[in-house]
Write a protein that holds these residues in place. Structure first.
Motif, PDB file in Angstrom:
ATOM      1  N   LEU A 141     -34.760 -43.343  19.292  1.00 32.06           N
ATOM      2  CA  LEU A 141     -33.790 -42.290  18.993  1.00 32.06           C
ATOM      3  C   LEU A 141     -34.366 -41.432  17.867  1.00 32.06           C
ATOM      4  N   GLY A 142     -34.804 -40.239  18.188  1.00 30.98           N
ATOM      5  CA  GLY A 142     -35.406 -39.341  17.186  1.00 30.98           C
ATOM      6  C   GLY A 142     -36.904 -39.281  17.372  1.00 30.98           C
ATOM      7  N   PRO A 182     -42.043 -37.263  13.502  1.00 35.49           N
ATOM      8  CA  PRO A 182     -43.212 -38.105  13.215  1.00 35.49           C
ATOM      9  C   PRO A 182     -42.860 -39.586  13.111  1.00 35.49           C
ATOM     10  N   GLY A 240     -40.431 -41.433  14.617  1.00 36.96           N
ATOM     11  CA  GLY A 240     -40.220 -42.041  15.931  1.00 36.96           C
ATOM     12  C   GLY A 240     -41.495 -42.078  16.758  1.00 36.96           C
ATOM     13  N   CYS A 281     -34.581 -40.525  23.173  1.00 38.29           N
ATOM     14  CA  CYS A 281     -33.424 -39.660  22.972  1.00 38.29           C
ATOM     15  C   CYS A 281     -33.697 -38.714  21.818  1.00 38.29           C
ATOM     16  N   LEU A 295     -32.237 -34.529  20.424  1.00 39.80           N
ATOM     17  CA  LEU A 295     -31.502 -33.291  20.713  1.00 39.80           C
ATOM     18  C   LEU A 295     -32.446 -32.224  21.248  1.00 39.80           C
ATOM     19  N   ALA A 354     -34.727 -43.477  14.471  1.00 39.87           N
ATOM     20  CA  ALA A 354     -35.725 -42.705  13.711  1.00 39.87           C
ATOM     21  C   ALA A 354     -35.270 -41.259  13.568  1.00 39.87           C
ATOM     22  N   THR A 355     -33.956 -41.091  13.514  1.00 42.79           N
ATOM     23  CA  THR A 355     -33.393 -39.767  13.236  1.00 42.79           C
ATOM     24  C   THR A 355     -33.489 -39.526  11.721  1.00 42.79           C
ATOM     25  N   THR A 388     -32.716 -39.452   7.849  1.00 46.37           N
ATOM     26  CA  THR A 388     -32.098 -40.558   7.113  1.00 46.37           C
ATOM     27  C   THR A 388     -30.573 -40.431   7.014  1.00 46.37           C
ATOM     28  N   LYS A 446     -37.060 -46.644   7.570  1.00 49.65           N
ATOM     29  CA  LYS A 446     -36.760 -46.615   6.141  1.00 49.65           C
ATOM     30  C   LYS A 446     -36.532 -45.163   5.695  1.00 49.65           C
ATOM     31  N   PRO A 447     -35.810 -44.861   4.640  1.00 51.28           N
ATOM     32  CA  PRO A 447     -34.872 -45.792   4.016  1.00 51.28           C
ATOM     33  C   PRO A 447     -33.718 -46.077   4.976  1.00 51.28           C
ATOM     34  N   HIS A 463     -40.420 -49.130   9.877  1.00 53.01           N
ATOM     35  CA  HIS A 463     -41.576 -49.715   9.233  1.00 53.01           C
ATOM     36  C   HIS A 463     -41.588 -49.436   7.725  1.00 53.01           C
TER      37      HIS A 463
HETATM   38  N1  NAD Z   1     -42.223 -45.554   7.997  1.00 49.56           N
HETATM   39  C1  NAD Z   1     -42.872 -44.410   7.933  1.00 49.56           C
HETATM   40  O1  NAD Z   1     -44.062 -44.382   7.622  1.00 49.56           O
HETATM   41  C2  NAD Z   1     -42.153 -43.121   8.268  1.00 49.56           C
HETATM   42  C3  NAD Z   1     -42.868 -41.961   8.544  1.00 49.56           C
HETATM   43  C4  NAD Z   1     -42.146 -40.804   8.848  1.00 49.56           C
HETATM   44  C5  NAD Z   1     -40.765 -40.812   8.851  1.00 49.56           C
HETATM   45  N2  NAD Z   1     -40.099 -41.970   8.544  1.00 49.56           N
HETATM   46  C6  NAD Z   1     -38.623 -42.019   8.555  1.00 49.56           C
HETATM   47  O2  NAD Z   1     -38.177 -41.680   9.850  1.00 49.56           O
HETATM   48  C7  NAD Z   1     -36.973 -40.923   9.770  1.00 49.56           C
HETATM   49  C8  NAD Z   1     -37.194 -39.605  10.505  1.00 49.56           C
HETATM   50  O3  NAD Z   1     -38.193 -38.875   9.828  1.00 49.56           O
HETATM   51  P1  NAD Z   1     -38.975 -37.700  10.570  1.00 49.56           P
HETATM   52  O4  NAD Z   1     -39.924 -37.149   9.607  1.00 49.56           O
HETATM   53  O5  NAD Z   1     -39.481 -38.162  11.881  1.00 49.56           O
HETATM   54  O6  NAD Z   1     -37.745 -36.692  10.806  1.00 49.56           O
HETATM   55  P2  NAD Z   1     -37.604 -35.429  11.726  1.00 49.56           P
HETATM   56  O7  NAD Z   1     -36.424 -34.680  11.230  1.00 49.56           O
HETATM   57  O8  NAD Z   1     -38.908 -34.737  11.850  1.00 49.56           O
HETATM   58  O9  NAD Z   1     -37.286 -36.040  13.170  1.00 49.56           O
HETATM   59  C9  NAD Z   1     -36.034 -36.558  13.498  1.00 49.56           C
HETATM   60  C10 NAD Z   1     -35.761 -36.302  14.962  1.00 49.56           C
HETATM   61  O10 NAD Z   1     -34.408 -36.718  15.239  1.00 49.56           O
HETATM   62  C11 NAD Z   1     -33.810 -35.784  16.087  1.00 49.56           C
HETATM   63  N3  NAD Z   1     -32.352 -35.863  15.937  1.00 49.56           N
HETATM   64  C12 NAD Z   1     -31.606 -35.455  14.900  1.00 49.56           C
HETATM   65  N4  NAD Z   1     -30.300 -35.706  15.143  1.00 49.56           N
HETATM   66  C13 NAD Z   1     -30.231 -36.278  16.360  1.00 49.56           C
HETATM   67  C14 NAD Z   1     -29.158 -36.761  17.172  1.00 49.56           C
HETATM   68  N5  NAD Z   1     -27.889 -36.697  16.760  1.00 49.56           N
HETATM   69  N6  NAD Z   1     -29.445 -37.292  18.375  1.00 49.56           N
HETATM   70  C15 NAD Z   1     -30.734 -37.355  18.819  1.00 49.56           C
HETATM   71  N7  NAD Z   1     -31.796 -36.904  18.080  1.00 49.56           N
HETATM   72  C16 NAD Z   1     -31.541 -36.381  16.880  1.00 49.56           C
HETATM   73  C17 NAD Z   1     -34.390 -34.454  15.656  1.00 49.56           C
HETATM   74  O11 NAD Z   1     -34.293 -33.468  16.675  1.00 49.56           O
HETATM   75  C18 NAD Z   1     -35.842 -34.823  15.344  1.00 49.56           C
HETATM   76  O12 NAD Z   1     -36.665 -34.701  16.477  1.00 49.56           O
HETATM   77  C19 NAD Z   1     -36.670 -40.745   8.284  1.00 49.56           C
HETATM   78  O13 NAD Z   1     -35.716 -41.667   7.897  1.00 49.56           O
HETATM   79  C20 NAD Z   1     -38.003 -41.027   7.603  1.00 49.56           C
HETATM   80  O14 NAD Z   1     -37.845 -41.572   6.309  1.00 49.56           O
HETATM   81  C21 NAD Z   1     -40.772 -43.109   8.289  1.00 49.56           C
END
Ligand code: NAD
Length: 412
Positions: free
Chosen positions: A10-11, A14, A16, A35, A37, A71-72, A74, A95-96, A122
């Motif tokens: 979900l999300g 980067p 996800g 999944c 949006l 992974a949407t 935070t 995380k977080p 992770h």
């Molecule tokens: N562990 C790691 O090394 C690492 C690396 C990157 C990001 N993260 C974590 O992952 C999470 C996401 O970060 P990101 O950089 O990928 O964010 P992002 O905003 O780039 O991606 C989130 C995705 O979720 C989708 N989304 C948002 N609302 C939605 C909904 N209601 N239904 C379906 N999809 C929806 C968005 O369209 C987007 O594609 C954060 O919590 C971040 O801290 C962790």
């Protein structure tokens, strides 16, 4: 069809997308849906066309997938994880874990009410070098842990980002997004929780405002002390201190301030993150060939100092300096999936909702201490996770360590 737990992502930012190669290779968890949006993200995802794709979380939750990787952004984690658990799915939450401690409590109580499993990751304590370090400390072979010093310096503030990623109240900024890795690593290695913490946060660039750095001093009950430093301001890179290796075990490109210059040249339009900027993020998060280095970490014990080098954990003892290789241990994101499999089978695991909450509480304490310019006591905020026996790494990590042991590591 491959057996194993069916999991949907979900999300597809980067966070996800980074899980895809590990899912592809995992023997016991299989990708069962995507999944997001954003239709373009669903279409561009590098997975077979047969994998179901949904633009609505309701459709995902109505499907028969057994687990959801949340992974949407935070600020959506709590609502999405709770909805998934109520729909009968186990969850991995990036995380977080969420934004507020109240949300964290709601996640934990939903898990308890529904009997569903929560794995938070992770994060860095899933990484094999950190797990091997913890196993070494628990084994007693290097004496007692006395100090942890952890430094990281990256380009976090200048990467392509959405505005919400800088908002502290939405879980943005380096304290919540990166401090949670430091909290996770430190609490894992120390085998418990800090009792006091004094921290200061830096917000140094008016053109890119937000929590961009932190420095902290922490003390634990048993006399272990720790310092933390993080800068996301992209001048000095911490890879200068880690054999050139970055947080996912990849060899960093030489040079510095690349993200600052790219931002200046390309502009700060948030859409860049999911467009032209995505390749750089995915390059950084792709599987690496070295141990993950979340900056420089020095663990000082009474009989040796430990750090991570190009192949494993380097032990600096009285009469020798030797590296214990991590080859053969699962990479961090594979270990996240392993923990989902264990949790689903009813095995107590470390990175549950209580663990995720305690890591967040440490980040909140960094904010509190910085705002009040005083030391804060963490008291009951930071309990060891329930059911996690002595914060031990999985048995295979101990078996790996045992296989490496020779007389030079045994106590007299
Ligand atoms: N562990 C790691 O090394 C690492 C690396 C990157 C990001 N993260 C974590 O992952 C999470 C996401 O970060 P990101 O950089 O990928 O964010 P992002 O905003 O780039 O991606 C989130 C995705 O979720 C989708 N989304 C948002 N609302 C939605 C909904 N209601 N239904 C379906 N999809 C929806 C968005 O369209 C987007 O594609 C954060 O919590 C971040 O801290 C962790």
């Amino acid at each position: 069809m491959t057996e194993g737990i069916s999991l949907a992502i979900l999300g597809l930012g980067p966070g996800g997308l980074a899980m895809l190669p590990y899912l592809d290779a995992h023997p016991d968890v299989r990708l069962a849906g995507l999944c997001d949006l954003r239709i373009d993200a669903l279409q561009a995802a590098p997975v077979p066309k047969s994998v179901p794709r949904w633009t609505s979380i309701d459709d995902l939750l109505a499907s028969d997938v057994e687990a959801v990787y949340v992974a949407t952004p935070t600020h959506h984690h709590a609502a999405h994880a709770i909805a998934a658990m109520r729909a009968g799915k186990d969850v991995i939450i990036e995380k977080p874990m969420c934004v507020s401690l109240m949300e964290a409590d709601a996640i934990a109580s939903t898990a308890a009410q529904t009997g569903r499993k929560v794995v938070v990751g992770h994060s860095q304590s899933f990484e094999p070098a950190i797990q091997l370090m913890r196993a070494l400390i628990v084994s007693g072979a290097v004496g007692q842990l006395r100090a942890l010093n952890a430094w990281n310096a990256t380009d976090w503030m200048y990467r392509a980002r959405l505005p919400v990623e800088f908002q502290r109240e939405a879980g943005g900024g380096v304290v919540h997004r990166q401090g949670v890795h430091h909290a996770d690593m430190l609490r894992y290695l120390a085998g418990g929780s800090p009792r006091t913490l004094r921290a200061a946060i830096g917000d140094w660039d008016p053109l890119r405002p937000g929590d961009g750095s932190y420095s902290a001093f922490l003390s634990f009950d048993d006399g272990v002390v720790a310092t933390l430093f993080y800068s996301g301001y992209d001048h000095f890179p911490a890879t200068e201190l880690t054999f050139g290796i970055g947080e996912n075990g990849r060899q960093a490109l030489p040079g510095h301030a690349r993200a600052r210059r790219a931002l200046r040249a390309g502009g700060s339009d948030p859409s860049i993150k999911h467009g032209a900027g995505l390749a750089a993020q995915m390059e950084r998060l792709a599987p690496g060939e070295h141990p993950a280095c979340f900056g420089m970490l020095l663990a000082s014990c009474t009989q040796a100092d430990l750090r991570i080098d190009r192949t494993g954990v380097q032990v600096f003892a009285d009469d020798f300096c030797r590296t214990l290789p991590i080859v053969g241990l699962p990479a961090g994101r594979s270990a996240v999936l392993d923990e989902l499999v264990s949790a689903a089978a009813g095995v107590p695991t470390v990175h549950d909702a209580a663990w995720g909450r305690a890591n967040m509480a440490m980040c909140h304490a960094i904010v509190e201490s910085s705002l009040a310019a005083t030391e804060v006591s963490l008291n009951s905020n930071l309990v060891p996770p329930t059911g996690a026996p002595a914060l031990a790494p999985p048995p295979l990590v101990f078996a790996h360590l045992q296989a490496l042991f020779d007389d030079s590591f045994r106590h007299p």
